[in-house]
Structures are given as structure tokens and as C-alpha cells.
Design a protein around this motif. Structure first.
Motif, PDB file in Angstrom:
ATOM      1  N   THR A  86      39.997 -38.645 -12.876  1.00  0.00           N
ATOM      2  CA  THR A  86      39.118 -37.849 -13.737  1.00  0.00           C
ATOM      3  C   THR A  86      37.655 -38.110 -13.398  1.00  0.00           C
ATOM      4  O   THR A  86      36.853 -37.176 -13.294  1.00  0.00           O
ATOM      5  N   GLU A  87      37.305 -39.371 -13.222  1.00  0.00           N
ATOM      6  CA  GLU A  87      35.928 -39.731 -12.899  1.00  0.00           C
ATOM      7  C   GLU A  87      35.482 -39.108 -11.581  1.00  0.00           C
ATOM      8  O   GLU A  87      34.305 -38.735 -11.426  1.00  0.00           O
ATOM      9  N   CYS A  88      36.406 -38.978 -10.639  1.00  0.00           N
ATOM     10  CA  CYS A  88      36.080 -38.419  -9.326  1.00  0.00           C
ATOM     11  C   CYS A  88      36.246 -36.900  -9.273  1.00  0.00           C
ATOM     12  O   CYS A  88      36.089 -36.295  -8.205  1.00  0.00           O
ATOM     13  N   GLY A  89      36.602 -36.281 -10.399  1.00  0.00           N
ATOM     14  CA  GLY A  89      36.726 -34.828 -10.455  1.00  0.00           C
ATOM     15  C   GLY A  89      37.971 -34.290  -9.787  1.00  0.00           C
ATOM     16  O   GLY A  89      37.954 -33.188  -9.219  1.00  0.00           O
ATOM     17  N   LEU A  90      39.083 -35.030  -9.876  1.00  0.00           N
ATOM     18  CA  LEU A  90      40.314 -34.650  -9.202  1.00  0.00           C
ATOM     19  C   LEU A  90      41.453 -34.450 -10.196  1.00  0.00           C
ATOM     20  O   LEU A  90      41.442 -35.035 -11.282  1.00  0.00           O
ATOM     21  N   VAL A  91      42.433 -33.656  -9.823  1.00  0.00           N
ATOM     22  CA  VAL A  91      43.664 -33.568 -10.611  1.00  0.00           C
ATOM     23  C   VAL A  91      44.591 -34.678 -10.146  1.00  0.00           C
ATOM     24  O   VAL A  91      44.478 -35.179  -9.020  1.00  0.00           O
ATOM     25  N   CYS A  92      45.519 -35.068 -11.011  1.00  0.00           N
ATOM     26  CA  CYS A  92      46.462 -36.135 -10.682  1.00  0.00           C
ATOM     27  C   CYS A  92      47.858 -35.685 -11.096  1.00  0.00           C
ATOM     28  O   CYS A  92      48.069 -35.325 -12.259  1.00  0.00           O
ATOM     29  N   TYR A  93      48.787 -35.698 -10.156  1.00  0.00           N
ATOM     30  CA  TYR A  93      50.147 -35.239 -10.423  1.00  0.00           C
ATOM     31  C   TYR A  93      51.107 -36.412 -10.450  1.00  0.00           C
ATOM     32  O   TYR A  93      51.108 -37.271  -9.559  1.00  0.00           O
ATOM     33  N   ASP A  94      51.929 -36.457 -11.491  1.00  0.00           N
ATOM     34  CA  ASP A  94      52.958 -37.474 -11.666  1.00  0.00           C
ATOM     35  C   ASP A  94      54.310 -36.820 -11.361  1.00  0.00           C
ATOM     36  O   ASP A  94      54.874 -36.135 -12.216  1.00  0.00           O
ATOM     37  N   PRO A  95      54.852 -37.004 -10.151  1.00  0.00           N
ATOM     38  CA  PRO A  95      56.108 -36.329  -9.798  1.00  0.00           C
ATOM     39  C   PRO A  95      57.320 -36.885 -10.527  1.00  0.00           C
ATOM     40  O   PRO A  95      58.335 -36.199 -10.657  1.00  0.00           O
ATOM     41  N   GLN A  96      57.237 -38.129 -11.006  1.00  0.00           N
ATOM     42  CA  GLN A  96      58.368 -38.690 -11.748  1.00  0.00           C
ATOM     43  C   GLN A  96      58.575 -37.947 -13.065  1.00  0.00           C
ATOM     44  O   GLN A  96      59.702 -37.676 -13.477  1.00  0.00           O
ATOM     45  N   ARG A  97      57.473 -37.628 -13.744  1.00  0.00           N
ATOM     46  CA  ARG A  97      57.558 -36.935 -15.032  1.00  0.00           C
ATOM     47  C   ARG A  97      57.340 -35.434 -14.901  1.00  0.00           C
ATOM     48  O   ARG A  97      57.561 -34.685 -15.846  1.00  0.00           O
ATOM     49  N   GLY A  98      56.883 -34.988 -13.735  1.00  0.00           N
ATOM     50  CA  GLY A  98      56.597 -33.571 -13.556  1.00  0.00           C
ATOM     51  C   GLY A  98      55.400 -33.122 -14.363  1.00  0.00           C
ATOM     52  O   GLY A  98      55.378 -32.001 -14.889  1.00  0.00           O
ATOM     53  N   LEU A  99      54.360 -33.965 -14.465  1.00  0.00           N
ATOM     54  CA  LEU A  99      53.173 -33.665 -15.269  1.00  0.00           C
ATOM     55  C   LEU A  99      51.920 -33.718 -14.410  1.00  0.00           C
ATOM     56  O   LEU A  99      51.805 -34.561 -13.509  1.00  0.00           O
TER      57      LEU A  99
END
Length: 245
Positions: A122-135
Motif C-alpha cells: 500500500t505504501e508503495c502504491g501497489l496491489v497485493c494478491y493472496d492466491p491462497q485466499r483468492g483475495l
């Protein structure tokens, strides 16, 4: 098996389906994008990769374990500055391509390290994907409480989650993930758990030390209540019949 998170730049919020497609394309063996650091070891194991905290305290100018950065080679023009900043501060980050970074960690440390990775993305202005939870964690839209935390029954902790993430996370409740809560510590919280015929919904006013509980028939009612709570609205308190606990 390691726990993984992927980060990259998106100009606007994306759906979990879009994030999944991006991640799967990166994992496709036919993908020919360069991977400068394919051998990065999972964070949290006993090696030199360290943790996000180590990255912040490392001496200035020290080489990181993230491998060659795209800006050091012919892909310089392609690397988003947010990704470069992310990799600089997170030893062990792996460049899947000039536009995507993978963070692998030991499952035993996943909850702690994931919270730091979410915050750094978030601080770096990026999205983050969690493939284990699909979120997928987007940058916006967010609620009105900067310190609000989402806590789930499977151990996830996210500070100031975006509204779509809140709704999507609620849909992952199960016997292995039996509750979801939004908490502003010292003020109030809302929490929900699945039941046989719907969902239990709780709200607590911590200042007045009053807890209320109700039952709602479907997930949509829970998602609406959580969204209203996050945005500072309290229409859900008027819409349902509550019992003082």
C-alpha cells in the motif's frame, strides 16, 4: 510448501478474478518474461532473506537478496518505481517479471509477514494478491478509519482494508475460517460468523461497553453492514432487530 503473495502496479482497482488471471499467467510455464531472482528463498526460514523489518534496518547501500533489479539492465524503462521501492525494502522478494514481484514465506510466519507485506505494498502504491485466499488488496476505495483492522478466523490481519477486499473476504468464511471482524480498538467493532440458517452479526460500542447481536439470512446483509461500518455509517443498526448481550 511456502505461502505466497504477489504485488504489482495497477492504475485502478481490479477484481479478484482479474488478479487471479494475472497471477496464473505469471505461473504459466509458457510465460517467457525474465525472472531475475528465481532462486529467492522463502521469508521466515533460517537464511539471509530476512523479514520486512530487516529491510528497514539494513545499512544504506547494502546489497539486498532480491536479485538483479530490472532498472539495472535493459528493462529499466519498464520497472514501476513502486516495485523498485518495494524490492529495495523487502529482502527475499522475487522478480517474476519487470512488472511483478513474488514474496514467498514460511507458512509458520505467514500471518505476521503478510501483514507487513500488505502495508508495504500500500505504501508503495501497489496491489497485493493472496492466491491462497483468492483475495486482492486494492489501494481504494477505503473506509474512514485509518487504524481499522480486519481480523479473520484463519489468522489474517489487515490494517485499513479497501471496501471490495472487505466484501470478498467475508465470502471466504467457512469452518476453517469461522469469523470476520472489523475493529477500531478502543471505540467499536463489528463481527460476523456463519450459522446453519444464515449469519450471526455482532456490534459493540466499546466506549459505552454495550454489545448487540442479531441474525441475518444471507451474506449480502453482512457485506452491507460491514461496508456501512467501514465508511462511518450505521444504517445497519436501524435495519435489523438487535438484542443487547
Amino acid at each position: 510448501m511456502s505461502f505466497e503473495l504477489a504485488v504489482w502496479y495497477e492504475p485502478k482497482p481490479i477484481t479478484r478474478e482479474r488478479a487471479e488471471n494475472v497471477f496464473l499467467s505469471l505461473r504459466d510455464p509458457r510465460n517467457t518474461e525474465p525472472r531475475p531472482d528465481a532462486g529467492a528463498a522463502p521469508i521466515g526460514e533460517s537464511h539471509d532473506a530476512g523479514t520486512p523489518h530487516d529491510a528497514e534496518t539494513a545499512p544504506a547501500g547494502e546489497p539486498q537478496d532480491a536479485g538483479p533489479r530490472p532498472e539495472e539492465g535493459e528493462d529499466a524503462a519498464e520497472a514501476h518505481p513502486g516495485l523498485v521501492a518495494f524490492a529495495d525494502r523487502l529482502p527475499g522478494a522475487e522478480w517474476l517479471s519487470p512488472d511483478h514481484i513474488l514474496v514467498s514465506m514460511d507458512p509458520e510466519h505467514a500471518d505476521e509477514v503478510s501483514s507487513e507485506v500488505f502495508a508495504l505494498a500500500t505504501e508503495c502504491g501497489l496491489v497485493c494478491y493472496d492466491p491462497q485466499r483468492g483475495l486482492v488488496h486494492n489501494l481504494s476505495p477505503r473506509g474512514v478509519y485509518p487504524t481499522m483492522e480486519m481480523r479473520t478466523g484463519d489468522g489474517m490481519i489487515v490494517v485499513s482494508p479497501d471496501l471490495q477486499f472487505i466484501s470478498d473476504a467475508l465470502a471466504t468464511m467457512s469452518p476453517q475460517n469461522p469469523f470476520t471482524a472489523l475493529v477500531v480498538f478502543g471505540e467499536h467493532f463489528v463481527q460476523s460468523s456463519p450459522e446453519i440458517s444464515g449469519y450471526e452479526l455482532e456490534y459493540k460500542d466499546s466506549v459505552r461497553n454495550r454489545m448487540f447481536r442479531t441474525h441475518v439470512p444471507d451474506l449480502k446483509a453482512v457485506q452491507e453492514a460491514f461496508t456501512e461500518y467501514a465508511t462511518g455509517e450505521r444504517a445497519f443498526l436501524e435495519r435489523h432487530d438487535w438484542k443487547l448481550v
